[in-house]
Design a protein around this motif. Structure first.
Motif, PDB file in Angstrom:
ATOM      1  N   PHE A  30      30.782  72.087  24.132  1.00 58.39           N
ATOM      2  CA  PHE A  30      31.260  73.264  23.410  1.00 58.39           C
ATOM      3  C   PHE A  30      32.248  72.835  22.333  1.00 58.39           C
ATOM      4  O   PHE A  30      32.945  71.839  22.478  1.00 58.39           O
ATOM      5  CB  PHE A  30      31.971  74.233  24.362  1.00 58.39           C
ATOM      6  N   THR A  31      32.316  73.628  21.260  1.00 57.24           N
ATOM      7  CA  THR A  31      33.256  73.390  20.173  1.00 57.24           C
ATOM      8  C   THR A  31      33.995  74.687  19.869  1.00 57.24           C
ATOM      9  O   THR A  31      33.365  75.722  19.682  1.00 57.24           O
ATOM     10  CB  THR A  31      32.530  72.915  18.899  1.00 57.24           C
ATOM     11  N   GLN A  46      34.284  81.567  29.609  1.00 50.75           N
ATOM     12  CA  GLN A  46      33.720  81.823  30.929  1.00 50.75           C
ATOM     13  C   GLN A  46      32.223  81.534  30.857  1.00 50.75           C
ATOM     14  O   GLN A  46      31.538  81.978  29.944  1.00 50.75           O
ATOM     15  CB  GLN A  46      33.942  83.263  31.365  1.00 50.75           C
ATOM     16  N   ILE A  47      31.725  80.778  31.831  1.00 50.08           N
ATOM     17  CA  ILE A  47      30.321  80.362  31.845  1.00 50.08           C
ATOM     18  C   ILE A  47      29.670  80.808  33.145  1.00 50.08           C
ATOM     19  O   ILE A  47      30.243  80.654  34.225  1.00 50.08           O
ATOM     20  CB  ILE A  47      30.202  78.833  31.761  1.00 50.08           C
ATOM     21  N   TRP A  48      28.464  81.354  33.027  1.00 52.03           N
ATOM     22  CA  TRP A  48      27.597  81.513  34.181  1.00 52.03           C
ATOM     23  C   TRP A  48      26.170  81.337  33.716  1.00 52.03           C
ATOM     24  O   TRP A  48      25.847  81.533  32.558  1.00 52.03           O
ATOM     25  CB  TRP A  48      27.801  82.837  34.918  1.00 52.03           C
ATOM     26  N   LEU A  49      25.316  80.910  34.602  1.00 52.50           N
ATOM     27  CA  LEU A  49      23.929  80.587  34.275  1.00 52.50           C
ATOM     28  C   LEU A  49      23.011  81.520  35.037  1.00 52.50           C
ATOM     29  O   LEU A  49      23.200  81.753  36.230  1.00 52.50           O
ATOM     30  CB  LEU A  49      23.627  79.133  34.638  1.00 52.50           C
ATOM     31  N   SER A  65      34.753  70.133  23.871  1.00 53.06           N
ATOM     32  CA  SER A  65      34.939  69.972  25.310  1.00 53.06           C
ATOM     33  C   SER A  65      33.583  69.984  26.004  1.00 53.06           C
ATOM     34  O   SER A  65      32.623  70.562  25.503  1.00 53.06           O
ATOM     35  CB  SER A  65      35.814  71.097  25.848  1.00 53.06           C
ATOM     36  N   GLY A  66      33.533  69.384  27.167  1.00 52.21           N
ATOM     37  CA  GLY A  66      32.320  69.371  27.965  1.00 52.21           C
ATOM     38  C   GLY A  66      32.529  70.078  29.289  1.00 52.21           C
ATOM     39  O   GLY A  66      33.628  70.094  29.835  1.00 52.21           O
ATOM     40  N   CYS A  67      31.465  70.676  29.791  1.00 52.19           N
ATOM     41  CA  CYS A  67      31.498  71.361  31.081  1.00 52.19           C
ATOM     42  C   CYS A  67      30.274  70.909  31.866  1.00 52.19           C
ATOM     43  O   CYS A  67      29.145  71.158  31.449  1.00 52.19           O
ATOM     44  CB  CYS A  67      31.477  72.872  30.873  1.00 52.19           C
ATOM     45  N   PRO A  68      30.462  70.214  32.988  1.00 54.87           N
ATOM     46  CA  PRO A  68      29.305  69.727  33.737  1.00 54.87           C
ATOM     47  C   PRO A  68      28.575  70.848  34.476  1.00 54.87           C
ATOM     48  O   PRO A  68      29.189  71.807  34.946  1.00 54.87           O
ATOM     49  CB  PRO A  68      29.912  68.730  34.722  1.00 54.87           C
ATOM     50  N   ARG A 109      40.105  76.870  29.401  1.00 57.51           N
ATOM     51  CA  ARG A 109      40.753  77.105  28.106  1.00 57.51           C
ATOM     52  C   ARG A 109      40.346  75.986  27.147  1.00 57.51           C
ATOM     53  O   ARG A 109      40.371  74.815  27.504  1.00 57.51           O
ATOM     54  CB  ARG A 109      42.266  77.109  28.290  1.00 57.51           C
ATOM     55  N   MET A 110      40.001  76.393  25.928  1.00 55.34           N
ATOM     56  CA  MET A 110      39.683  75.412  24.891  1.00 55.34           C
ATOM     57  C   MET A 110      40.753  75.453  23.822  1.00 55.34           C
ATOM     58  O   MET A 110      41.083  76.509  23.289  1.00 55.34           O
ATOM     59  CB  MET A 110      38.325  75.701  24.262  1.00 55.34           C
ATOM     60  N   GLU A 111      41.281  74.292  23.515  1.00 54.78           N
ATOM     61  CA  GLU A 111      42.320  74.175  22.498  1.00 54.78           C
ATOM     62  C   GLU A 111      41.726  74.377  21.096  1.00 54.78           C
ATOM     63  O   GLU A 111      40.519  74.249  20.912  1.00 54.78           O
ATOM     64  CB  GLU A 111      42.997  72.811  22.603  1.00 54.78           C
TER      65      GLU A 111
END
Length: 115
Positions: free
Chosen positions: A49-50, A60-63, A94-97, A87-89
């Motif tokens: 993500f950027t 917030q992520i859900w699949l 950033s990566g989210c596994p 939180r993204m600065e």
């Protein structure tokens, strides 16, 4: 000739509306890429993500499996993202596994496509 004139006038009006509406669409945090290839032998795959804003954002992520009415509590994909909220600065990548959850992917199996 009047029919052609009306069509041109209408198409110019539609083009103008499309340009005005498109000016209001803006994504603060974007996912890099639109497809995820999860190899059967992998333990996890990372979503990138950027954050393009000059301020921090909460993500917030859900699949789910092609369910536009899905919520974090009704998500039904065989994958889970961790952490699900982070939180993204500002101006940061950033990566989210994501990990397989609730099913087993057999090595050498055919490709399954989830949307």
């Amino acid at each position: 000739m009047s029919l052609l004139y009306r069509l041109l006038k209408r198409s110019r009006a539609l083009l103008l509306c499309a340009l005005v509406i498109s000016q209001y669409s803006h994504a603060s945090v974007i996912m890099n890429g639109n497809r995820i290839i999860y190899p059967a032998s992998a333990k996890e795959k990372t979503l990138q993500f950027t954050n393009q804003d000059p301020h921090p954002n909460l993500v917030q992520i859900w699949l789910d499996i092609n369910n536009p009415r899905s919520t974090p509590t009704t998500a039904d994909a065989p994958f889970v993202a961790t952490p699900q909220v982070f939180r993204m600065e500002p101006n940061f990548r950033s990566g989210c596994p994501i990990n397989v959850y609730g099913c087993r992917i057999a090595a050498g199996s055919r490709i399954g496509i989830l949307f």
